[in-house]
Design a protein around this motif. Structure first.
Motif, PDB file in Angstrom:
ATOM      1  N   VAL A  72       0.826  -1.223   0.000  1.00  0.00           N
ATOM      2  CA  VAL A  72       0.000   0.000   0.000  1.00  0.00           C
ATOM      3  C   VAL A  72       0.855   1.267   0.000  1.00  0.00           C
ATOM      4  CG1 VAL A  72      -1.992  -1.089   1.096  1.00  0.00           C
ATOM      5  CG2 VAL A  72      -0.249  -0.042   2.544  1.00  0.00           C
ATOM      6  N   MET A  73       2.182   1.099  -0.133  1.00  0.00           N
ATOM      7  CA  MET A  73       3.042   2.286  -0.179  1.00  0.00           C
ATOM      8  C   MET A  73       3.080   2.839  -1.599  1.00  0.00           C
ATOM      9  SD  MET A  73       6.344   1.305   2.076  1.00  0.00           S
ATOM     10  CE  MET A  73       6.221   0.912   3.816  1.00  0.00           C
ATOM     11  N   ASN A  74       3.138   4.148  -1.683  1.00  0.00           N
ATOM     12  CA  ASN A  74       3.285   4.777  -2.988  1.00  0.00           C
ATOM     13  C   ASN A  74       4.775   5.012  -3.221  1.00  0.00           C
ATOM     14  OD1 ASN A  74       3.293   6.265  -5.254  1.00  0.00           O
ATOM     15  ND2 ASN A  74       1.925   7.870  -4.504  1.00  0.00           N
ATOM     16  N   LEU A  75       5.395   4.114  -3.968  1.00  0.00           N
ATOM     17  CA  LEU A  75       6.838   4.225  -4.176  1.00  0.00           C
ATOM     18  C   LEU A  75       7.160   5.000  -5.446  1.00  0.00           C
ATOM     19  CD1 LEU A  75       7.716   0.549  -3.207  1.00  0.00           C
ATOM     20  CD2 LEU A  75       7.968   2.557  -1.785  1.00  0.00           C
ATOM     21  N   ASP A  76       6.135   5.322  -6.242  1.00  0.00           N
ATOM     22  CA  ASP A  76       6.366   6.039  -7.507  1.00  0.00           C
ATOM     23  C   ASP A  76       7.065   7.361  -7.293  1.00  0.00           C
ATOM     24  OD1 ASP A  76       5.378   4.199  -9.142  1.00  0.00           O
ATOM     25  OD2 ASP A  76       3.332   4.954  -9.103  1.00  0.00           O
ATOM     26  N   ARG A  77       6.695   8.020  -6.186  1.00  0.00           N
ATOM     27  CA  ARG A  77       7.256   9.352  -5.939  1.00  0.00           C
ATOM     28  C   ARG A  77       8.762   9.320  -5.785  1.00  0.00           C
ATOM     29  NH1 ARG A  77       3.061  11.155  -1.302  1.00  0.00           N
ATOM     30  NH2 ARG A  77       1.330  10.080  -2.253  1.00  0.00           N
ATOM     31  N   LYS A  78       9.310   8.122  -5.560  1.00  0.00           N
ATOM     32  CA  LYS A  78      10.748   8.015  -5.329  1.00  0.00           C
ATOM     33  C   LYS A  78      11.518   7.700  -6.601  1.00  0.00           C
ATOM     34  CE  LYS A  78       9.951   8.804  -1.231  1.00  0.00           C
ATOM     35  NZ  LYS A  78       9.523  10.175  -1.450  1.00  0.00           N
TER      36      LYS A  78
END
Ligand SMILES: Nc1nc2c([nH]c(=O)n2[C@H]2C[C@H](O)[C@@H](COP(=O)(O)OP(=O)(O)OP(=O)(O)O)O2)c(=O)[nH]1
Length: 329
Positions: A138-144
């Motif tokens: 459920v983590m949004n890793l795209d921002r990284k």
């Protein structure tokens, strides 16, 4: 206990293991354990055992260099999970990591894949990894993307916190703190009064086990389950019965299920009818048709909740409730 200590327990050795959830372009590297190793064929996070004198982060950096022939930057800890296996008890600490140099190459694993976080739970993970996988999914890793993320203020866990604040109206800071310290960024001295616990359906920690335990202690309950299997009702029948006999709670307890997608079999409905007659639980059926009709349900709403509330009274008379919800599939 020191970070890398291995001690005896009544179930055998406690093995301190670290795993790396390596992120690249918003995807996470998943590795399949090689043949001839313990848990062969299960998916895991690359990593390994912490050696005496090593910190967990040092151990992880070493393991990744040895196993994948590349270097990573280690960011935030996801969680620490303890899992009993027949060969001992593994304490697995998982970290979010970012590729620093090189490309991961297979030396020990039979396969590696880059998966989007939300797709990770569909792999067959080693039981110790299930909790971390659920949290990462459920983590949004795209921002990284493209970032090596050395700045702790940019942690993906911060994204989770802000999303919780955004999406849980009225959530108090103590609820959020307990969710963070109990489930997301685990601390040994946590959790607080809400004591959240992830039930990930692995041996010893299944929904059936927990419902049985809660029925033993609850004064009354409310269950709302879109789908019910006859087996589940049968296996919990004695728990329902003794709960009703012990506290007379059945008069105040309710269970609602549905005819959604015609999933529930006639046998399940017969068992629910029996439950109603034997224990007095108020059993109801939401007869809303199939999910395909956009306006199913008596009030035009589709019915798909999975929630359980167990009410009990503490010695000082104040009520406490426990809510659980299955992870949507
Ligand atoms: N590396 C790793 N091991 C895991 C995970 N989940 C899990 O249950 N384990 C178990 C499998 C092993 O029994 C133990 C770690 O052993 P390992 O074989 O990876 O460790 P290692 O590289 O130090 O092993 P060794 O061959 O040097 O003994 O923890 C995981 O995500 N990563």
């Amino acid at each position: 206990m020191e970070e890398n200590e291995t001690v005896g327990t009544d179930t055998g050795k406690l093995i301190d293991v670290v795993g790396a959830a390596i992120v690249r372009d918003g995807k996470v590297l998943c590795a399949r354990r090689g043949n001839g190793k313990s848990l062969a064929g299960y998916w895991e996070f690359p990593g390994g055992k912490v050696k005496p004198g090593e910190s967990r982060r040092e151990a992880l950096r070493r393991e990744i260099e040895e196993e994948l022939l590349c270097e990573v930057t280690i960011a935030d800890e996801v969680c620490t999970s303890i899992q009993r296996y027949d060969f001992g008890t593994v304490q697995l600490t998982t970290f979010i990591c970012h590729l620093e140099s090189g490309t991961p190459r297979l030396t020990e694993h039979q396969e590696i894949r880059w998966e989007r976080p939300e797709d990770m739970p569909s792999l067959y993970w080693a039981p110790a990894d299930v909790e971390a996988v659920q949290l990462i999914s459920v983590m949004n890793l795209d921002r990284k993307q493209g970032s090596t993320m050395t700045d702790a203020s940019e942690s993906p866990l911060d994204n989770v916190t802000s999303e919780l604040i955004e999406h849980v109206p009225g959530a108090t800071s103590s609820v959020l703190e307990d969710v963070m310290s109990g489930l997301i960024k685990r601390r040994p001295d946590a959790p607080g009064i809400y004591a959240p616990r992830l039930i990930a359906n692995h041996p010893g920690n299944t929904m059936g086990d927990v419902i049985g335990e809660e029925l033993e202690n609850a004064d009354s309950f409310d269950m709302s389950v879109a789908f019910v299997s006859a087996e589940a009702v049968k296996s919990l029948f004695e728990d329902f019965k003794s709960s009703a006999e012990r506290s007379g709670s059945a008069q105040r307890s309710r269970l609602i299920t549905s005819t959604k997608n015609h999933f529930n079999t006639p046998a399940a409905f017969w068992d629910l009818l029996r439950l109603k007659h034997v224990t007095g639980v108020d059993v109801r059926i939401w007869n809303g048709g199939t999910d395909r009709s956009a306006h199913s349900g008596a009030q035009g709403q589709p019915f798909h909740p999975k929630g359980y509330v167990f009410a009990r009274h503490l010695e000082d008379g104040s009520p406490t409730t426990i809510c659980m919800s299955a992870v949507p599939t």
